[in-house]
Scaffold this motif. Structure first.
Motif, PDB file in Angstrom:
ATOM      1  N   ALA A  45       0.802  -1.318   0.125  1.00 52.93           N
ATOM      2  CA  ALA A  45      -0.008  -0.150  -0.127  1.00 52.93           C
ATOM      3  C   ALA A  45       1.014   1.304  -0.132  1.00 52.93           C
ATOM      4  O   ALA A  45       1.767   1.469   0.867  1.00 52.93           O
ATOM      5  N   ASP A  46       0.540   2.487  -1.039  1.00 48.67           N
ATOM      6  CA  ASP A  46       1.385   3.565  -0.743  1.00 48.67           C
ATOM      7  C   ASP A  46       0.832   4.687  -0.362  1.00 48.67           C
ATOM      8  O   ASP A  46       1.531   5.579   0.109  1.00 48.67           O
ATOM      9  N   MET A  47      -0.649   4.425  -0.158  1.00 48.71           N
ATOM     10  CA  MET A  47      -1.299   5.905   0.640  1.00 48.71           C
ATOM     11  C   MET A  47      -2.634   5.036   1.654  1.00 48.71           C
ATOM     12  O   MET A  47      -3.103   3.599   1.278  1.00 48.71           O
ATOM     13  N   ILE A  48      -2.856   5.709   2.998  1.00 45.69           N
ATOM     14  CA  ILE A  48      -4.132   5.061   3.791  1.00 45.69           C
ATOM     15  C   ILE A  48      -5.041   6.344   3.676  1.00 45.69           C
ATOM     16  O   ILE A  48      -4.532   6.969   4.302  1.00 45.69           O
ATOM     17  N   GLU A  49      -6.462   5.108   3.533  1.00 44.96           N
ATOM     18  CA  GLU A  49      -7.275   6.345   3.813  1.00 44.96           C
ATOM     19  C   GLU A  49      -8.404   5.602   4.893  1.00 44.96           C
ATOM     20  O   GLU A  49      -8.783   4.514   4.796  1.00 44.96           O
ATOM     21  N   LEU A  50      -7.767   6.331   6.372  1.00 38.87           N
ATOM     22  CA  LEU A  50      -9.093   6.386   7.144  1.00 38.87           C
ATOM     23  C   LEU A  50     -10.357   6.903   7.590  1.00 38.87           C
ATOM     24  O   LEU A  50     -10.289   8.286   7.426  1.00 38.87           O
ATOM     25  N   GLY A  51     -11.599   6.191   7.393  1.00 36.24           N
ATOM     26  CA  GLY A  51     -12.544   5.836   7.459  1.00 36.24           C
ATOM     27  C   GLY A  51     -12.874   7.147   8.802  1.00 36.24           C
ATOM     28  O   GLY A  51     -12.391   6.146  10.086  1.00 36.24           O
ATOM     29  N   ILE A  52     -13.180   7.698   8.789  1.00 40.29           N
ATOM     30  CA  ILE A  52     -13.807   8.347  10.803  1.00 40.29           C
ATOM     31  C   ILE A  52     -15.250   8.243  10.875  1.00 40.29           C
ATOM     32  O   ILE A  52     -15.753   8.561  10.063  1.00 40.29           O
ATOM     33  N   PRO A  53     -15.756   6.855  11.725  1.00 41.38           N
ATOM     34  CA  PRO A  53     -17.263   6.670  12.174  1.00 41.38           C
ATOM     35  C   PRO A  53     -18.301   8.055  12.324  1.00 41.38           C
ATOM     36  O   PRO A  53     -17.901   9.081  13.273  1.00 41.38           O
ATOM     37  N   TYR A  54     -18.944   7.604  11.013  1.00 43.14           N
ATOM     38  CA  TYR A  54     -19.831   8.587  11.667  1.00 43.14           C
ATOM     39  C   TYR A  54     -21.651   8.171  11.362  1.00 43.14           C
ATOM     40  O   TYR A  54     -21.794   6.733  10.579  1.00 43.14           O
ATOM     41  N   SER A  55     -22.507   8.730  11.598  1.00 44.17           N
ATOM     42  CA  SER A  55     -23.954   8.012  11.910  1.00 44.17           C
ATOM     43  C   SER A  55     -24.652   7.355  11.079  1.00 44.17           C
ATOM     44  O   SER A  55     -25.210   6.991  10.351  1.00 44.17           O
ATOM     45  N   ASP A  56     -24.314   8.925  10.241  1.00 40.87           N
ATOM     46  CA  ASP A  56     -25.144   8.752   9.085  1.00 40.87           C
ATOM     47  C   ASP A  56     -24.467   8.926   7.491  1.00 40.87           C
ATOM     48  O   ASP A  56     -24.097  10.509   6.966  1.00 40.87           O
ATOM     49  N   PRO A  57     -23.290   7.846   6.738  1.00 41.84           N
ATOM     50  CA  PRO A  57     -22.786   8.205   6.090  1.00 41.84           C
ATOM     51  C   PRO A  57     -23.428   8.361   5.080  1.00 41.84           C
ATOM     52  O   PRO A  57     -24.262   8.330   4.691  1.00 41.84           O
ATOM     53  N   ILE A  58     -22.920   9.779   4.207  1.00 44.35           N
ATOM     54  CA  ILE A  58     -23.993  10.423   2.647  1.00 44.35           C
ATOM     55  C   ILE A  58     -23.489   9.392   1.920  1.00 44.35           C
ATOM     56  O   ILE A  58     -23.849   8.873   0.972  1.00 44.35           O
ATOM     57  N   ALA A  59     -22.519   8.282   0.917  1.00 44.90           N
ATOM     58  CA  ALA A  59     -21.823   8.189   0.067  1.00 44.90           C
ATOM     59  C   ALA A  59     -21.453   6.697   0.263  1.00 44.90           C
ATOM     60  O   ALA A  59     -21.767   6.183  -0.861  1.00 44.90           O
ATOM     61  N   ASP A  60     -21.684   5.721   1.365  1.00 45.88           N
ATOM     62  CA  ASP A  60     -21.921   4.547   1.615  1.00 45.88           C
ATOM     63  C   ASP A  60     -22.138   3.990   1.687  1.00 45.88           C
ATOM     64  O   ASP A  60     -23.250   3.934   2.213  1.00 45.88           O
ATOM     65  N   GLY A  61     -22.171   2.886   1.032  1.00 50.51           N
ATOM     66  CA  GLY A  61     -22.576   1.797   0.879  1.00 50.51           C
ATOM     67  C   GLY A  61     -22.873   0.654   2.133  1.00 50.51           C
ATOM     68  O   GLY A  61     -22.241   1.137   3.156  1.00 50.51           O
ATOM     69  N   PRO A  62     -23.560  -0.745   2.434  1.00 51.47           N
ATOM     70  CA  PRO A  62     -23.924  -1.519   3.382  1.00 51.47           C
ATOM     71  C   PRO A  62     -22.749  -1.780   4.315  1.00 51.47           C
ATOM     72  O   PRO A  62     -23.064  -1.753   5.632  1.00 51.47           O
ATOM     73  N   VAL A  63     -21.771  -2.083   3.302  1.00 54.73           N
ATOM     74  CA  VAL A  63     -20.463  -2.601   4.350  1.00 54.73           C
ATOM     75  C   VAL A  63     -19.842  -1.787   4.303  1.00 54.73           C
ATOM     76  O   VAL A  63     -19.575  -1.871   5.960  1.00 54.73           O
ATOM     77  N   ILE A  64     -19.850  -0.360   4.258  1.00 53.83           N
ATOM     78  CA  ILE A  64     -18.921   0.611   5.260  1.00 53.83           C
ATOM     79  C   ILE A  64     -19.867   1.260   6.029  1.00 53.83           C
ATOM     80  O   ILE A  64     -19.244   1.567   7.015  1.00 53.83           O
ATOM     81  N   ALA A  65     -21.116   1.762   5.775  1.00 54.86           N
ATOM     82  CA  ALA A  65     -21.867   1.746   6.864  1.00 54.86           C
ATOM     83  C   ALA A  65     -22.429   1.108   7.777  1.00 54.86           C
ATOM     84  O   ALA A  65     -22.048   1.880   8.942  1.00 54.86           O
ATOM     85  N   GLU A  66     -21.903  -0.231   7.908  1.00 52.83           N
ATOM     86  CA  GLU A  66     -21.966  -1.284   8.632  1.00 52.83           C
ATOM     87  C   GLU A  66     -20.489  -0.859   9.619  1.00 52.83           C
ATOM     88  O   GLU A  66     -20.719  -1.379  11.107  1.00 52.83           O
ATOM     89  N   SER A  67     -19.932  -0.981   8.948  1.00 55.99           N
ATOM     90  CA  SER A  67     -18.165  -0.738   9.456  1.00 55.99           C
ATOM     91  C   SER A  67     -18.174   0.905  10.240  1.00 55.99           C
ATOM     92  O   SER A  67     -18.039   0.267  11.917  1.00 55.99           O
ATOM     93  N   TYR A  68     -19.372   1.225  10.661  1.00 57.07           N
ATOM     94  CA  TYR A  68     -18.578   2.449  10.676  1.00 57.07           C
ATOM     95  C   TYR A  68     -19.824   2.333  12.323  1.00 57.07           C
ATOM     96  O   TYR A  68     -19.864   2.823  13.293  1.00 57.07           O
TER      97      TYR A  68
END
Length: 278
Positions: A45-68
């Motif tokens: 991996a060359d760069m890491i993107e870290l998602g900050i958990p949020y209760s109402d994600p705007i563009a995220d599908g169920p997989v990432i929304a559930e991880s939040y």
């Protein structure tokens, strides 16, 4: 120099493209997040993107929304994520020296924390940039200027549905790289990507000198091989986060090893595309 600028300068000189995995910070826990970051970088991996958990994600599908949702249920807070990155940087692991880390964060979180405080803490923790999917274009200039003053890049999204005049405006108010959303809709793995993707990215290249990285829908080595020539970087999210859905019930070492092997496969596909030994 910001690590993002240094990375793309180096990769361009080497004729390579960036592999950029996404993780939800704190899923399954922050200790594992730290181990995963180090393992992914070791595996290519060359760069890491870290998602900050949020209760109402705007563009995220169920997989990432559930991880939040899982991370929030475990009490993960922004301050905890900053401390995790701060600790990683302080440990001085050689593989992380030049590795950029960017946050995917809702503007609602930045506003709640306070713009000045969020940017200050992100910069001192060791973040290199931020992606704000719900940032109104009309407020981008002010946030870009404040981020730039702290050495942070403001990475913005352009989608297939973005009108071209608006896309040009977004590009002017973006630093670091442009996040090009490959498909209209939410995040998630796709078997097929739009046929006009190459054309759209080619047009965007005529309007900006920034690196262009493609995300949404990328989750397999064959997709990486097809898209690597088109973009300066590829972002892999849902396919990776899906592998962590049941991680809390498995040995941590096993989870880290499995994710590392997946990243290694993707990195190998990018090397083959670039003509390097696989």
């Amino acid at each position: 120099m910001n690590r993002i600028d240094a990375l793309f300068g180096r990769l361009r000189a080497e004729g390579r493209h960036a592999l950029m995995p996404f993780l939800t910070a704190g899923d399954p826990d922050l200790a594992t997040t730290g181990l995963l970051i180090r393992e992914m970088v070791r595996k290519g991996a060359d760069m890491i993107e870290l998602g900050i958990p949020y209760s109402d994600p705007i563009a995220d599908g169920p997989v990432i929304a559930e991880s939040y949702h899982r991370a929030l249920q475990r009490g993960i807070k922004v301050s905890h994520i900053f401390q995790t990155v701060r600790t990683l940087r302080a440990e001085g692991a050689p593989e992380l020296d030049g590795t950029p880390i960017v946050s995917m964060v809702s503007y609602a979180i930045i506003h709640r924390v306070g713009v000045e405080r969020y940017l200050n803490e992100a910069a001192t923790a060791g973040f290199d940039g931020l992606i704000v999917p719900d940032l109104p274009l009309e407020e981008s200039a002010a946030l870009m200027d404040r981020a730039t003053a702290r050495g942070l890049k403001l990475i913005q999204l352009i989608t297939p549905a973005t009108p071209r005049d608006r896309a040009e405006g977004i590009a002017r108010l973006t630093t670091g790289f442009i996040y090009y959303v490959s498909v209209a809709g939410i995040t998630g793995e796709r078997r097929e990507l739009p046929p006009d993707l190459v054309e759209n990215v080619a047009w965007l290249r005529t309007r900006t000198e920034l690196p262009i990285c493609i995300g949404f829908g990328i989750g397999a080595p064959d997709q990486v091989r097809r898209l690597a020539p088109v973009a300066d970087g590829l972002i892999v999210g849902s396919a990776l986060v899906r592998r962590l859905a049941d991680a809390i019930n498995r040995p941590r070492a096993e989870v880290v090893k499995e994710v590392g092997e997946f990243i290694g496969e993707l990195a190998g596909a990018m090397k083959i595309q670039a003509g390097e030994p696989g």
